[in-house]
Design a protein around this motif. Sequence first.
Motif, PDB file in Angstrom:
ATOM      1  N   THR A 178       0.843  -1.194   0.000  1.00 35.94           N
ATOM      2  CA  THR A 178       0.000   0.000   0.000  1.00 35.94           C
ATOM      3  C   THR A 178       0.885   1.252   0.000  1.00 35.94           C
ATOM      4  O   THR A 178       1.040   1.914   1.025  1.00 35.94           O
ATOM      5  CB  THR A 178      -0.943   0.016   1.218  1.00 35.94           C
ATOM      6  N   PRO A 179       1.446   1.589  -1.163  1.00 37.93           N
ATOM      7  CA  PRO A 179       2.297   2.779  -1.219  1.00 37.93           C
ATOM      8  C   PRO A 179       1.491   4.053  -0.962  1.00 37.93           C
ATOM      9  O   PRO A 179       0.271   4.074  -1.149  1.00 37.93           O
ATOM     10  CB  PRO A 179       2.859   2.765  -2.641  1.00 37.93           C
ATOM     11  N   GLU A 180       2.171   5.075  -0.509  1.00 38.83           N
ATOM     12  CA  GLU A 180       1.516   6.347  -0.227  1.00 38.83           C
ATOM     13  C   GLU A 180       0.935   6.951  -1.504  1.00 38.83           C
ATOM     14  O   GLU A 180       1.456   6.754  -2.603  1.00 38.83           O
ATOM     15  CB  GLU A 180       2.519   7.319   0.394  1.00 38.83           C
ATOM     16  N   PHE A 181      -0.153   7.708  -1.321  1.00 45.26           N
ATOM     17  CA  PHE A 181      -0.850   8.301  -2.455  1.00 45.26           C
ATOM     18  C   PHE A 181       0.081   9.126  -3.339  1.00 45.26           C
ATOM     19  O   PHE A 181       0.073   8.994  -4.560  1.00 45.26           O
ATOM     20  CB  PHE A 181      -2.019   9.178  -1.984  1.00 45.26           C
ATOM     21  N   PHE A 182       0.873   9.996  -2.737  1.00 41.29           N
ATOM     22  CA  PHE A 182       1.718  10.877  -3.540  1.00 41.29           C
ATOM     23  C   PHE A 182       2.803  10.111  -4.284  1.00 41.29           C
ATOM     24  O   PHE A 182       3.237  10.530  -5.353  1.00 41.29           O
ATOM     25  CB  PHE A 182       2.291  12.019  -2.688  1.00 41.29           C
ATOM     26  N   THR A 183       3.214   8.987  -3.766  1.00 40.03           N
ATOM     27  CA  THR A 183       4.163   8.125  -4.479  1.00 40.03           C
ATOM     28  C   THR A 183       3.492   7.533  -5.712  1.00 40.03           C
ATOM     29  O   THR A 183       4.049   7.565  -6.813  1.00 40.03           O
ATOM     30  CB  THR A 183       4.671   7.001  -3.554  1.00 40.03           C
ATOM     31  N   VAL A 184       2.279   7.002  -5.535  1.00 37.41           N
ATOM     32  CA  VAL A 184       1.536   6.440  -6.669  1.00 37.41           C
ATOM     33  C   VAL A 184       1.251   7.532  -7.695  1.00 37.41           C
ATOM     34  O   VAL A 184       1.415   7.320  -8.905  1.00 37.41           O
ATOM     35  CB  VAL A 184       0.226   5.776  -6.203  1.00 37.41           C
ATOM     36  N   ALA A 185       0.845   8.706  -7.237  1.00 39.42           N
ATOM     37  CA  ALA A 185       0.539   9.813  -8.151  1.00 39.42           C
ATOM     38  C   ALA A 185       1.778  10.222  -8.946  1.00 39.42           C
ATOM     39  O   ALA A 185       1.695  10.448 -10.158  1.00 39.42           O
ATOM     40  CB  ALA A 185      -0.018  11.004  -7.374  1.00 39.42           C
ATOM     41  N   ALA A 186       2.930  10.292  -8.290  1.00 43.95           N
ATOM     42  CA  ALA A 186       4.168  10.667  -8.978  1.00 43.95           C
ATOM     43  C   ALA A 186       4.542   9.625 -10.026  1.00 43.95           C
ATOM     44  O   ALA A 186       4.917   9.968 -11.158  1.00 43.95           O
ATOM     45  CB  ALA A 186       5.304  10.847  -7.972  1.00 43.95           C
TER      46      ALA A 186
END
Length: 97
Positions: free
Chosen positions: A56-64
């Motif tokens: 479950t990676p952090e949202f901003f990591t997935v967004a980047a």
Amino acid sequence: MPRRSLDPAAQRRGQRLTSRLTQARRASGRSAEAVARSAGISVETVRSIEKGRTATPEFFTVAALATELGLSLDELYAFVRSDRSAEHDHPSADTAS
């Protein structure tokens, strides 16, 4: 504070996310190092996601990563959640009559 264990559905969503991000990176012909550098995250984070160590990676990591790989967040979310309809179409033996 330790994270709670993921239920099977959350584990499948994590696997689908990992699969889609890895597939997109490979299709781009770029290395994990190149994508990480361009996305402004560590290469260890990319490798951890791709190897399934970070379910479950952090949202901003997935967004980047999604932005860097040309993936729409809406499309990525729909892909990751797409196994949901299969769960509803095939009720478990416990609830079937």
